[in-house]
Design a protein around this motif. Sequence first.
Motif, PDB file in Angstrom:
ATOM      1  N   ILE A   1      47.118  17.149  10.490  1.00 15.41           N
ATOM      2  CA  ILE A   1      46.537  16.548   9.289  1.00 15.41           C
ATOM      3  C   ILE A   1      46.596  15.028   9.253  1.00 15.41           C
ATOM      4  N   GLN A   2      47.331  14.371  10.146  1.00 16.26           N
ATOM      5  CA  GLN A   2      47.466  12.919  10.020  1.00 16.26           C
ATOM      6  C   GLN A   2      47.263  12.212  11.365  1.00 16.26           C
ATOM      7  N   HIS A   3      47.126  10.880  11.302  1.00 15.57           N
ATOM      8  CA  HIS A   3      46.738  10.082  12.472  1.00 15.57           C
ATOM      9  C   HIS A   3      47.916   9.327  13.081  1.00 15.57           C
ATOM     10  N   TRP A   4      49.013  10.027  13.313  1.00 11.88           N
ATOM     11  CA  TRP A   4      50.183   9.367  13.890  1.00 11.88           C
ATOM     12  C   TRP A   4      49.898   8.873  15.306  1.00 11.88           C
ATOM     13  N   LYS A   5      48.893   9.445  15.958  1.00 13.64           N
ATOM     14  CA  LYS A   5      48.556   8.995  17.312  1.00 13.64           C
ATOM     15  C   LYS A   5      48.109   7.538  17.329  1.00 13.64           C
ATOM     16  N   ILE A   6      47.625   7.049  16.194  1.00 12.22           N
ATOM     17  CA  ILE A   6      47.259   5.627  16.123  1.00 12.22           C
ATOM     18  C   ILE A   6      48.496   4.771  16.364  1.00 12.22           C
ATOM     19  N   ALA A   7      49.599   5.146  15.696  1.00 14.70           N
ATOM     20  CA  ALA A   7      50.853   4.401  15.874  1.00 14.70           C
ATOM     21  C   ALA A   7      51.320   4.498  17.323  1.00 14.70           C
ATOM     22  N   ASP A   8      51.212   5.693  17.901  1.00 14.59           N
ATOM     23  CA  ASP A   8      51.598   5.879  19.302  1.00 14.59           C
ATOM     24  C   ASP A   8      50.748   5.012  20.225  1.00 14.59           C
ATOM     25  N   PHE A   9      49.447   5.001  19.963  1.00 21.35           N
ATOM     26  CA  PHE A   9      48.507   4.268  20.817  1.00 21.35           C
ATOM     27  C   PHE A   9      48.741   2.764  20.744  1.00 21.35           C
ATOM     28  N   ILE A  10      48.902   2.234  19.532  1.00 19.37           N
ATOM     29  CA  ILE A  10      49.116   0.798  19.384  1.00 19.37           C
ATOM     30  C   ILE A  10      50.441   0.390  20.032  1.00 19.37           C
ATOM     31  N   SER A  11      51.462   1.217  19.895  1.00 21.03           N
ATOM     32  CA  SER A  11      52.746   0.936  20.545  1.00 21.03           C
ATOM     33  C   SER A  11      52.586   0.899  22.057  1.00 21.03           C
ATOM     34  N   PHE A  12      51.800   1.830  22.572  1.00 21.21           N
ATOM     35  CA  PHE A  12      51.504   1.857  24.013  1.00 21.21           C
ATOM     36  C   PHE A  12      50.785   0.575  24.443  1.00 21.21           C
ATOM     37  N   CYS A  13      49.815   0.141  23.639  1.00 24.51           N
ATOM     38  CA  CYS A  13      49.048  -1.070  23.967  1.00 24.51           C
ATOM     39  C   CYS A  13      49.930  -2.321  23.941  1.00 24.51           C
ATOM     40  N   VAL A  14      50.770  -2.437  22.927  1.00 20.90           N
ATOM     41  CA  VAL A  14      51.635  -3.616  22.807  1.00 20.90           C
ATOM     42  C   VAL A  14      52.601  -3.692  23.977  1.00 20.90           C
ATOM     43  N   GLU A  15      53.210  -2.569  24.309  1.00 23.09           N
ATOM     44  CA  GLU A  15      54.181  -2.555  25.398  1.00 23.09           C
ATOM     45  C   GLU A  15      53.539  -2.907  26.736  1.00 23.09           C
ATOM     46  N   ASN A  16      52.253  -2.521  26.901  1.00 18.14           N
ATOM     47  CA  ASN A  16      51.562  -2.773  28.166  1.00 18.14           C
ATOM     48  C   ASN A  16      50.646  -4.001  28.116  1.00 18.14           C
ATOM     49  N   ASN A  17      50.769  -4.766  27.031  1.00 18.80           N
ATOM     50  CA  ASN A  17      49.992  -6.013  26.877  1.00 18.80           C
ATOM     51  C   ASN A  17      48.486  -5.784  26.908  1.00 18.80           C
ATOM     52  N   TYR A  18      48.037  -4.657  26.330  1.00 21.62           N
ATOM     53  CA  TYR A  18      46.605  -4.405  26.194  1.00 21.62           C
ATOM     54  C   TYR A  18      46.162  -4.931  24.840  1.00 21.62           C
ATOM     55  N   SER A  19      45.104  -5.727  24.839  1.00 22.76           N
ATOM     56  CA  SER A  19      44.639  -6.297  23.573  1.00 22.76           C
ATOM     57  C   SER A  19      43.307  -5.717  23.120  1.00 22.76           C
ATOM     58  N   ASN A  20      42.620  -4.964  23.985  1.00 21.62           N
ATOM     59  CA  ASN A  20      41.364  -4.323  23.603  1.00 21.62           C
ATOM     60  C   ASN A  20      41.193  -3.021  24.375  1.00 21.62           C
ATOM     61  N   ILE A  21      40.269  -2.201  23.934  1.00 22.86           N
ATOM     62  CA  ILE A  21      40.137  -0.859  24.504  1.00 22.86           C
ATOM     63  C   ILE A  21      39.602  -0.887  25.934  1.00 22.86           C
ATOM     64  N   GLN A  22      38.922  -1.992  26.323  1.00 27.99           N
ATOM     65  CA  GLN A  22      38.414  -2.067  27.690  1.00 27.99           C
ATOM     66  C   GLN A  22      39.537  -2.151  28.719  1.00 27.99           C
ATOM     67  N   ASP A  23      40.715  -2.582  28.287  1.00 25.45           N
ATOM     68  CA  ASP A  23      41.846  -2.711  29.217  1.00 25.45           C
ATOM     69  C   ASP A  23      42.499  -1.371  29.545  1.00 25.45           C
ATOM     70  N   ILE A  24      42.270  -0.360  28.704  1.00 22.13           N
ATOM     71  CA  ILE A  24      42.998   0.902  28.826  1.00 22.13           C
ATOM     72  C   ILE A  24      42.587   1.655  30.097  1.00 22.13           C
TER      73      ILE A  24
END
Length: 486
Positions: free
Chosen positions: A44-67
């Motif tokens: 029912i909720q979008h906790w994956k957003i928090a997971d995804f942003i945490s993943f991006c910050v830790e890996n220094n990704y600033s946009n979706i093209q970097d993933i």
Amino acid sequence: MTAYVHIGTVKTGTTSIQQFLHNNNELLLKQNMLYVKSFRKYVIQHWKIADFISFCVENNYSNIQDIQDEYWKNEIHCMQEELVRYKNTNFLFSSEGITRTFFTTNYIKCFKNILSDLGFKKIYIIVYFRDLIDFIPSFCSQTIKAGILHEIDTIDVDKYLLKFVFDYKWICYEYSKIFGKENLIVRLFDQNEFYCKNLYKDFIYSIGLKWDNKFKIPSNQNKSLDLLGIELQRRFNRIFSNTYFNYYIRREKTINLNRLFLLNLVEKYFSNSQDKNLKFCFPEEKFQYYIDYFEESNEWVRKEFFPHKERLFPKKDLSGYKENYELKEMKPEYWDKIADFIAEIIKVKNDVIIEQMAQVKILSDKLDFIKSKDIFNFKYGSARVRIQNQLTYKLGQAIVINSKSLLGYIRMPFVLSYIKEKHKQEQKKYKEKIKKDPSLVLPSLDQYPDYQEAIDIKKTFSYKLGQAFIRANSKRCWGGVYQIAI
């Protein structure tokens, strides 16, 4: 495109709001609002957003093209497909995991960049704040249910890793700085402050929609534990430790199923007790310290977003406050509740064992049947093969195959004569064999495990054609086809 992002905070009816939005997605769509299906976690909720942003910050990704990670690339792809499908719709996300996880400005910046990359031009942030007097005890119960061992009532606020969750000024200031103050929708989690004194109506009002009397209202979600529940769950947490999701490395947390099973029963038996002696009350000294510590923060929020109010939350008289964070007395009725709790554990476990035993019995019976079938087939063959070895079927099959070409028609009489002669020899050998050893007599077809398959073969065109051929041959009536002595 416009996005509405409900970020919590925790223990402000978030689970109830999310269940409400999930239940009423179709009605929301009629008002041009989609409760997004992508990036959901726990249905029912979008906790994956928090997971995804945490993943991006830790890996220094600033946009979706970097993933490059395949898991997150797939999640982004699903989101993009949803954006295309509902391109003229407003999009709604909800997860308290955002305020629970984003503890530095970098997370919020990254979040804004990702939303912009997805194509959102306008982004509104919805956040609810709760009076710490009510929030802290409820949050304490939540951390215990989550299996967090560094519990809020055992740690000074200065050393508490999650203290930013209580710092409403920090939340408002940081999100205003990144998304713009004008795009921050701040609401108070207080029935007297709700629109029409109703949380669901207040939320619908805050995102600019109209109330629909057809909306389905969920039952109360995520209840707080009473003191008995807290004492039990604390001990279960130590016995059945939870392996927590590492936001920087993993996508999912490993859940101890034994702990989860017990938690569900603890919540059932030890939540929202009406017994005052079982109401969890934070240690008085720490409680007052938390309230004083964040008083300035609350006042800043009041001035910025609620200037018409004298205080952000009504002042409450705590002179009669009595701490109650440890169970000091066990009444007979408490033992009754614990006994019922233990009895259900045994019942549930026994039901599981009985169900598993039934499944084992079914599998065992299937295995026995397969074994007996294999032994039977090894000794006597199968009914299907016996039917296919009958002259009727072999002749019919040969006619079908050879009737597909001119050459086949020419050689058909020779093929049929050969099949008839060979069949006669096989029958002669079989009769000689059973004459020497009667135990080799084949059983009747209805004794074979695949008897029904044999019956089905008798209904095929090849078999019926063979029957007609033999019948016609016996009457010397061929209709101009071949005549072979059979």
